[in-house]
Design a protein around this motif. Sequence first.
Motif, PDB file in Angstrom:
ATOM      1  N   GLU A 146       0.247  11.648   0.248  1.00 39.27           N
ATOM      2  CA  GLU A 146       0.129  10.716   1.375  1.00 39.27           C
ATOM      3  C   GLU A 146      -1.090  11.047   2.227  1.00 39.27           C
ATOM      4  O   GLU A 146      -1.703  10.163   2.828  1.00 39.27           O
ATOM      5  N   ALA A 147      -1.501  12.316   2.239  1.00 38.77           N
ATOM      6  CA  ALA A 147      -2.665  12.731   3.036  1.00 38.77           C
ATOM      7  C   ALA A 147      -3.956  12.111   2.517  1.00 38.77           C
ATOM      8  O   ALA A 147      -4.906  11.888   3.272  1.00 38.77           O
ATOM      9  N   LEU A 148      -3.991  11.833   1.200  1.00 37.67           N
ATOM     10  CA  LEU A 148      -5.195  11.237   0.598  1.00 37.67           C
ATOM     11  C   LEU A 148      -5.117   9.718   0.524  1.00 37.67           C
ATOM     12  O   LEU A 148      -6.051   9.073   0.070  1.00 37.67           O
ATOM     13  N   TRP A 149      -4.010   9.160   0.959  1.00 35.55           N
ATOM     14  CA  TRP A 149      -3.785   7.717   0.906  1.00 35.55           C
ATOM     15  C   TRP A 149      -4.392   7.060   2.134  1.00 35.55           C
ATOM     16  O   TRP A 149      -4.255   7.545   3.253  1.00 35.55           O
ATOM     17  N   SER A 150      -5.074   5.922   1.942  1.00 34.41           N
ATOM     18  CA  SER A 150      -5.764   5.235   3.041  1.00 34.41           C
ATOM     19  C   SER A 150      -4.833   4.359   3.870  1.00 34.41           C
ATOM     20  O   SER A 150      -5.227   3.844   4.914  1.00 34.41           O
ATOM     21  N   GLY A 151      -3.593   4.160   3.394  1.00 38.56           N
ATOM     22  CA  GLY A 151      -2.660   3.294   4.105  1.00 38.56           C
ATOM     23  C   GLY A 151      -2.569   1.909   3.512  1.00 38.56           C
ATOM     24  O   GLY A 151      -1.762   1.087   3.951  1.00 38.56           O
ATOM     25  N   GLU A 152      -3.389   1.611   2.492  1.00 41.57           N
ATOM     26  CA  GLU A 152      -3.401   0.289   1.853  1.00 41.57           C
ATOM     27  C   GLU A 152      -2.290   0.194   0.814  1.00 41.57           C
ATOM     28  O   GLU A 152      -2.162   1.041  -0.068  1.00 41.57           O
ATOM     29  N   ASP A 153      -1.450  -0.855   0.925  1.00 40.76           N
ATOM     30  CA  ASP A 153      -0.429  -1.098  -0.094  1.00 40.76           C
ATOM     31  C   ASP A 153      -1.110  -1.490  -1.398  1.00 40.76           C
ATOM     32  O   ASP A 153      -1.998  -2.358  -1.406  1.00 40.76           O
ATOM     33  N   LEU A 154      -0.689  -0.900  -2.512  1.00 40.63           N
ATOM     34  CA  LEU A 154      -1.356  -1.122  -3.784  1.00 40.63           C
ATOM     35  C   LEU A 154      -0.338  -1.287  -4.898  1.00 40.63           C
ATOM     36  O   LEU A 154       0.735  -0.671  -4.889  1.00 40.63           O
ATOM     37  N   VAL A 155      -0.704  -2.134  -5.877  1.00 40.12           N
ATOM     38  CA  VAL A 155       0.105  -2.317  -7.085  1.00 40.12           C
ATOM     39  C   VAL A 155      -0.806  -2.148  -8.298  1.00 40.12           C
ATOM     40  O   VAL A 155      -1.841  -2.816  -8.408  1.00 40.12           O
ATOM     41  N   PHE A 156      -0.421  -1.244  -9.199  1.00 36.09           N
ATOM     42  CA  PHE A 156      -1.201  -0.987 -10.402  1.00 36.09           C
ATOM     43  C   PHE A 156      -0.373  -1.372 -11.634  1.00 36.09           C
ATOM     44  O   PHE A 156       0.800  -1.007 -11.741  1.00 36.09           O
ATOM     45  N   HIS A 157      -1.006  -2.088 -12.552  1.00 34.55           N
ATOM     46  CA  HIS A 157      -0.377  -2.392 -13.839  1.00 34.55           C
ATOM     47  C   HIS A 157      -1.081  -1.588 -14.931  1.00 34.55           C
ATOM     48  O   HIS A 157      -2.317  -1.554 -14.980  1.00 34.55           O
ATOM     49  N   PHE A 158      -0.301  -0.971 -15.788  1.00 33.50           N
ATOM     50  CA  PHE A 158      -0.853  -0.183 -16.881  1.00 33.50           C
ATOM     51  C   PHE A 158      -0.387  -0.772 -18.217  1.00 33.50           C
ATOM     52  O   PHE A 158       0.822  -0.926 -18.437  1.00 33.50           O
ATOM     53  N   ASN A 159      -1.333  -1.099 -19.069  1.00 39.16           N
ATOM     54  CA  ASN A 159      -1.040  -1.514 -20.441  1.00 39.16           C
ATOM     55  C   ASN A 159      -1.504  -0.387 -21.352  1.00 39.16           C
ATOM     56  O   ASN A 159      -2.687  -0.259 -21.657  1.00 39.16           O
ATOM     57  N   LYS A 180       3.580   1.387  -7.731  1.00 35.00           N
ATOM     58  CA  LYS A 180       3.398   0.771  -6.419  1.00 35.00           C
ATOM     59  C   LYS A 180       3.286   1.853  -5.350  1.00 35.00           C
ATOM     60  O   LYS A 180       3.965   2.879  -5.410  1.00 35.00           O
ATOM     61  N   VAL A 181       2.426   1.590  -4.370  1.00 34.16           N
ATOM     62  CA  VAL A 181       2.274   2.479  -3.224  1.00 34.16           C
ATOM     63  C   VAL A 181       2.452   1.634  -1.965  1.00 34.16           C
ATOM     64  O   VAL A 181       1.711   0.671  -1.749  1.00 34.16           O
ATOM     65  N   ALA A 182       3.414   1.991  -1.160  1.00 37.70           N
ATOM     66  CA  ALA A 182       3.685   1.238   0.071  1.00 37.70           C
ATOM     67  C   ALA A 182       4.508   2.101   1.018  1.00 37.70           C
ATOM     68  O   ALA A 182       5.354   2.897   0.579  1.00 37.70           O
ATOM     69  N   GLU A 183       4.239   1.949   2.312  1.00 42.31           N
ATOM     70  CA  GLU A 183       4.988   2.651   3.356  1.00 42.31           C
ATOM     71  C   GLU A 183       5.006   4.161   3.132  1.00 42.31           C
ATOM     72  O   GLU A 183       6.008   4.839   3.381  1.00 42.31           O
ATOM     73  N   GLY A 184       3.894   4.668   2.632  1.00 44.89           N
ATOM     74  CA  GLY A 184       3.779   6.114   2.469  1.00 44.89           C
ATOM     75  C   GLY A 184       4.524   6.684   1.290  1.00 44.89           C
ATOM     76  O   GLY A 184       4.679   7.904   1.181  1.00 44.89           O
ATOM     77  N   LYS A 185       5.004   5.818   0.391  1.00 43.68           N
ATOM     78  CA  LYS A 185       5.746   6.283  -0.778  1.00 43.68           C
ATOM     79  C   LYS A 185       5.190   5.630  -2.042  1.00 43.68           C
ATOM     80  O   LYS A 185       4.604   4.553  -1.998  1.00 43.68           O
ATOM     81  N   ALA A 186       5.409   6.289  -3.176  1.00 48.86           N
ATOM     82  CA  ALA A 186       4.983   5.774  -4.469  1.00 48.86           C
ATOM     83  C   ALA A 186       6.188   5.611  -5.379  1.00 48.86           C
ATOM     84  O   ALA A 186       7.108   6.443  -5.358  1.00 48.86           O
ATOM     85  N   THR A 187       6.201   4.534  -6.158  1.00 42.86           N
ATOM     86  CA  THR A 187       7.253   4.310  -7.152  1.00 42.86           C
ATOM     87  C   THR A 187       6.613   3.988  -8.484  1.00 42.86           C
ATOM     88  O   THR A 187       5.501   3.461  -8.545  1.00 42.86           O
ATOM     89  N   SER A 188       7.316   4.300  -9.550  1.00 45.27           N
ATOM     90  CA  SER A 188       6.808   4.036 -10.897  1.00 45.27           C
ATOM     91  C   SER A 188       7.953   3.517 -11.748  1.00 45.27           C
ATOM     92  O   SER A 188       9.064   4.055 -11.705  1.00 45.27           O
ATOM     93  N   ALA A 189       7.683   2.445 -12.513  1.00 45.94           N
ATOM     94  CA  ALA A 189       8.737   1.862 -13.342  1.00 45.94           C
ATOM     95  C   ALA A 189       8.128   1.245 -14.587  1.00 45.94           C
ATOM     96  O   ALA A 189       6.978   0.794 -14.585  1.00 45.94           O
ATOM     97  N   ALA A 190       8.903   1.229 -15.661  1.00 44.64           N
ATOM     98  CA  ALA A 190       8.462   0.570 -16.892  1.00 44.64           C
ATOM     99  C   ALA A 190       8.450  -0.936 -16.682  1.00 44.64           C
ATOM    100  O   ALA A 190       9.242  -1.484 -15.915  1.00 44.64           O
ATOM    101  N   GLY A 191       7.539  -1.619 -17.366  1.00 47.23           N
ATOM    102  CA  GLY A 191       7.411  -3.061 -17.237  1.00 47.23           C
ATOM    103  C   GLY A 191       6.390  -3.439 -16.181  1.00 47.23           C
ATOM    104  O   GLY A 191       5.943  -2.586 -15.395  1.00 47.23           O
ATOM    105  N   LEU A 192       6.010  -4.707 -16.163  1.00 44.69           N
ATOM    106  CA  LEU A 192       5.020  -5.209 -15.211  1.00 44.69           C
ATOM    107  C   LEU A 192       5.704  -6.060 -14.159  1.00 44.69           C
ATOM    108  O   LEU A 192       6.472  -6.972 -14.496  1.00 44.69           O
ATOM    109  N   SER A 193       5.450  -5.781 -12.899  1.00 42.40           N
ATOM    110  CA  SER A 193       6.044  -6.570 -11.822  1.00 42.40           C
ATOM    111  C   SER A 193       5.091  -6.633 -10.647  1.00 42.40           C
ATOM    112  O   SER A 193       4.286  -5.727 -10.418  1.00 42.40           O
TER     113      SER A 193
END
Length: 534
Positions: free
Chosen positions: A445-458, A470-483
């Motif tokens: 979180e210290a290196l995060w600029s505060g911008e909400d981001l969504v990354f898709h990986f193929n 996904k990165v939002a509200e100071g937290k990161a989540t990772s899940a299979a599939g694209l959303s």
Amino acid sequence: MRSPYFTVEHDVFREGVRKFVAEEVAPNADLWERDHMIPREIWRRMGELGYLGINHSEAHGGSEADFFYSVVFLEELARGNMGGFTAAVSVQQYMATAHIAKAGSEDIKQQFLVPSIEGQAVGALAISEPDTGSDVANIRTRARREGDEYVIDGAKMFITNGYYADFVVVACRTGEDGASGISLIVVETTRPGFKARKLDKIGWRCSDTAEMSFDGVRVPVSNLVGKENHGFYYIMESFQLERLVGAVGAIGAADYVLEFTGKYIRERQAFGRPVARFQTIRHDMADMVTELAAARQLVYHTAWLYDQGEVPVLECSMIKLKAAELCNEIIDRCLQCHGGYGYMEEYPIARAYRDTRVGTIAGGTSAIMREIIAKMVLDETQYETVYKDRDQAEQLNKAASDPAAEKAEAAPKQAAEKAEAAAPATGDGSSIPALFARLPDRFSEALWSGEDLVFHFNIEGEGGGEYTVKVAEGKATSAAGLSGAADCVVDTAAKLFLDLEAGQANPQTAFMTGQLRVSSIPHVLTFMRIFQLG
């Protein structure tokens, strides 16, 4: 020759530009060439006519026209028979201001882009250096950060518009060695410590080409174009437009020279008849016209691809190579058609001969173009665009939010378990599913600029799969599939992704060789930083 690429509106525009060149540019050729400068009045006149904003947004005073208006404009500039004038205008509109328009802040656009479109300011792009030439990754001009300013030291060489420019977009080293430490910074030429020396050239005499020095030049941090340390990627993408613009200009120059050479040989008498009646001359002209027509169609096709939002690296390299070399060949053969008169400065072919020679050097030499083409054709190297245009981004986002993607998001556990079973492992037992499962714990979180981001990986190949981070509200989540709507889409092979994670592969090399394909370099660099990858 009729063409499916041009409409009636393009034809009307061509008539206007041709009239402008014939009445306000060509008659001044001898004067401007003698004075080694283009007067400010003609820049302002082009601004009044709207010619300097063809490709720029309406919000900043441009017309936001399709690229074939630029094709028309560049072809018609050649009728002034001053390669230097065409080069100066091309640098102003398609190189120096192009970076500002694409990546600059709104403040920078108002300060530099708007007056450039109006013809009130002239810009230059400074990349090449005395010791590095076109080796962009190894430039030495350095900009160090001191508070709210950059302090720039270094030198640049062979900079078109560099002597009379009001501002220069300078490639500087702001970070570590190599491609990842380069930024683009706008420098006003009135800044203390900036100096420019005009260089004397064989041709392009009306345009100013300069050697520049930066001795403790201070500029505000707000003069940074885009993001710090992302300049290399901006430059790599812009090279394609530069080569396309150069090819269009070469086609226009060759076409004009063939036109006035044809008139000359029809009027010139030898042995009691027009020179155009001699078979060797006739057949030589026939060959040149045919070769130019073939090259023109490849140039137009490439322009069409570019206008569709693609960055056609192979085609841009081919047309830069073919158009530049063909222009040299045609003008050399046309000079021969003039006989001894062709060697006299009072004949227009002499200036065309001098001006065209640099075409196989500027914007990437013929040798470099051949190597790019060979790597793509023989080594199957794929160079992908750094940025997607807005339409492509919208398509990606639409695809990401379809029912199938929502369904994939609803079943991340099942997808992860399936991928885990087939996943290849690295030496330490890591796999693609395991890597993505650990990502949230590695988020800084210290290196995060505060911008909400969504990354898709193929992730392609054995053990790969599709993932959303996904990165939002100071937290990161990772899940299979694209959303969700993606800010960045990453395509690569499973093995390479694991090698990048383990530090066994270089991300810059992977990108440049097309093995790592991303829709936004700035976002993927952010991803690597905040998740401490590589």
